[in-house]
Design a protein around this motif. Structure first.
Motif, PDB file in Angstrom:
ATOM      1  N   GLN A 227       1.464   6.712  -3.593  1.00  0.00           N
ATOM      2  CA  GLN A 227       1.995   7.815  -4.383  1.00  0.00           C
ATOM      3  C   GLN A 227       1.104   8.117  -5.586  1.00  0.00           C
ATOM      4  OE1 GLN A 227       5.809   6.983  -6.292  1.00  0.00           O
ATOM      5  NE2 GLN A 227       5.301   4.791  -6.366  1.00  0.00           N
ATOM      6  N   TYR A 228       0.266   7.165  -5.964  1.00  0.00           N
ATOM      7  CA  TYR A 228      -0.638   7.355  -7.092  1.00  0.00           C
ATOM      8  C   TYR A 228      -2.039   7.753  -6.662  1.00  0.00           C
ATOM      9  CZ  TYR A 228       3.177   4.820  -9.269  1.00  0.00           C
ATOM     10  OH  TYR A 228       4.428   4.428  -9.678  1.00  0.00           O
ATOM     11  N   HIS A 229      -2.423   7.341  -5.454  1.00  0.00           N
ATOM     12  CA  HIS A 229      -3.753   7.679  -4.937  1.00  0.00           C
ATOM     13  C   HIS A 229      -3.737   7.495  -3.421  1.00  0.00           C
ATOM     14  CE1 HIS A 229      -8.077   7.638  -4.221  1.00  0.00           C
ATOM     15  NE2 HIS A 229      -8.209   8.174  -5.429  1.00  0.00           N
ATOM     16  N   PRO A 230      -4.280   8.434  -2.661  1.00  0.00           N
ATOM     17  CA  PRO A 230      -4.192   8.334  -1.194  1.00  0.00           C
ATOM     18  C   PRO A 230      -5.106   7.268  -0.581  1.00  0.00           C
ATOM     19  CG  PRO A 230      -5.468  10.254  -1.830  1.00  0.00           C
ATOM     20  CD  PRO A 230      -4.920   9.675  -3.100  1.00  0.00           C
ATOM     21  N   ASN A 231      -6.142   6.866  -1.286  1.00  0.00           N
ATOM     22  CA  ASN A 231      -7.100   5.920  -0.725  1.00  0.00           C
ATOM     23  C   ASN A 231      -6.764   4.492  -1.178  1.00  0.00           C
ATOM     24  OD1 ASN A 231      -9.245   4.827   0.587  1.00  0.00           O
ATOM     25  ND2 ASN A 231     -10.777   5.500  -0.900  1.00  0.00           N
ATOM     26  N   VAL A 232      -5.759   3.909  -0.554  1.00  0.00           N
ATOM     27  CA  VAL A 232      -5.331   2.552  -0.881  1.00  0.00           C
ATOM     28  C   VAL A 232      -5.515   1.688   0.357  1.00  0.00           C
ATOM     29  CG1 VAL A 232      -3.368   1.101  -1.515  1.00  0.00           C
ATOM     30  CG2 VAL A 232      -3.661   3.338  -2.590  1.00  0.00           C
ATOM     31  N   ARG A 233      -6.111   0.547   0.188  1.00  0.00           N
ATOM     32  CA  ARG A 233      -6.321  -0.404   1.286  1.00  0.00           C
ATOM     33  C   ARG A 233      -5.696  -1.745   0.904  1.00  0.00           C
ATOM     34  NH1 ARG A 233      -7.817   3.521   3.885  1.00  0.00           N
ATOM     35  NH2 ARG A 233      -9.947   4.208   4.119  1.00  0.00           N
ATOM     36  N   VAL A 234      -5.258  -2.460   1.907  1.00  0.00           N
ATOM     37  CA  VAL A 234      -4.695  -3.791   1.691  1.00  0.00           C
ATOM     38  C   VAL A 234      -5.690  -4.824   2.193  1.00  0.00           C
ATOM     39  CG1 VAL A 234      -2.871  -5.407   2.340  1.00  0.00           C
ATOM     40  CG2 VAL A 234      -2.314  -3.013   1.882  1.00  0.00           C
TER      41      VAL A 234
ATOM     42  N   ALA B 235       0.823  -1.191   0.000  1.00  0.00           N
ATOM     43  CA  ALA B 235       0.000   0.000   0.000  1.00  0.00           C
ATOM     44  C   ALA B 235       0.863   1.249   0.000  1.00  0.00           C
ATOM     45  CB  ALA B 235      -0.942  -0.011   1.193  1.00  0.00           C
ATOM     46  N   LYS B 236       1.961   1.227   0.771  1.00  0.00           N
ATOM     47  CA  LYS B 236       2.775   2.443   0.853  1.00  0.00           C
ATOM     48  C   LYS B 236       3.347   2.824  -0.510  1.00  0.00           C
ATOM     49  CE  LYS B 236       7.142   0.297   2.217  1.00  0.00           C
ATOM     50  NZ  LYS B 236       8.117   0.119   3.253  1.00  0.00           N
ATOM     51  N   HIS B 237       3.603   1.852  -1.366  1.00  0.00           N
ATOM     52  CA  HIS B 237       4.132   2.143  -2.698  1.00  0.00           C
ATOM     53  C   HIS B 237       3.044   2.682  -3.622  1.00  0.00           C
ATOM     54  CE1 HIS B 237       7.888   0.325  -1.528  1.00  0.00           C
ATOM     55  NE2 HIS B 237       7.246  -0.767  -1.156  1.00  0.00           N
ATOM     56  N   LEU B 238       1.823   2.226  -3.437  1.00  0.00           N
ATOM     57  CA  LEU B 238       0.724   2.653  -4.308  1.00  0.00           C
ATOM     58  C   LEU B 238       0.121   3.992  -3.906  1.00  0.00           C
ATOM     59  CD1 LEU B 238      -1.044  -0.778  -4.815  1.00  0.00           C
ATOM     60  CD2 LEU B 238       0.446   0.424  -6.423  1.00  0.00           C
TER      61      LEU B 238
END
Length: 175
Positions: free
Chosen positions: A6-13, A1-4
């Protein structure tokens, strides 16, 4: 998630799951193997994974006669038999290696369930970490001890899962 992020703040694992039927099965731990069995099932990724720390240790213990080749076996089942065979030859472990072809999933699970130790190989770096393969969750589900060997640097996500589940031990290959 921490890598993604950078493309969008709303990332969940969402972690992988596993069939509850695996959890409800009785582990084959009551059956004693004639040899201590270390099992790896699945694909290998050349250059990304390594178990040198394990192979060197086993090689040394066998050479020093602290482990008899009659008392241990390393089982592999998967499509990358040539690479596995190369590792076994490199560390003079062919005598204790049992190599199977790619197996149906149920057969693979059966090998994992009757193993004394399941081996997980993965990798981690500052730019790429948290590689949580489906195999990790299978290994946890079959309720047998797991040794995770991480190529590169320690992976806090894998270590956290091992701490939470008491699944086994995660080590960095260079250790």
């Amino acid at each position: 998630a921490k890598h993604l992020r950078q493309y969008h703040p709303n990332v969940r694992v969402m972690l992988n799951g596993f069939p509850e039927s695996l959890l409800s099965q009785t582990p084959e731990s009551s059956a004693v193997n004639p040899k201590f069995t270390i099992t790896y099932t699945g694909s290998l990724y050349f250059g990304w994974q390594s178990a040198d720390v394990l192979w060197k240790t086993l090689q040394k213990l066998i050479r020093e006669r602290k482990i008899s080749t009659d008392k241990i076996q390393i089982v592999y089942a998967g499509k990358d038999q040539a690479l596995w065979r190369n590792w076994m030859q490199q560390y003079d472990l062919e005598k204790i290696a049992a190599i199977h072809p790619y197996l149906p999933h149920d057969d693979s699970l059966h090998l994992q369930q009757k193993s004394d130790l399941n081996l997980m190989l993965t990798w981690s770096s500052q730019k790429l970490s948290g590689i949580l393969t489906g195999k990790l969750f299978e290994y946890i589900a079959v309720q047998r001890p797991v040794l995770a060997v991480v190529q590169g640097e320690s992976d806090p996500e894998i270590e956290a899962i091992f701490m939470d589940t008491h699944a086994g031990l995660a080590v960095v290959n260079a250790d």
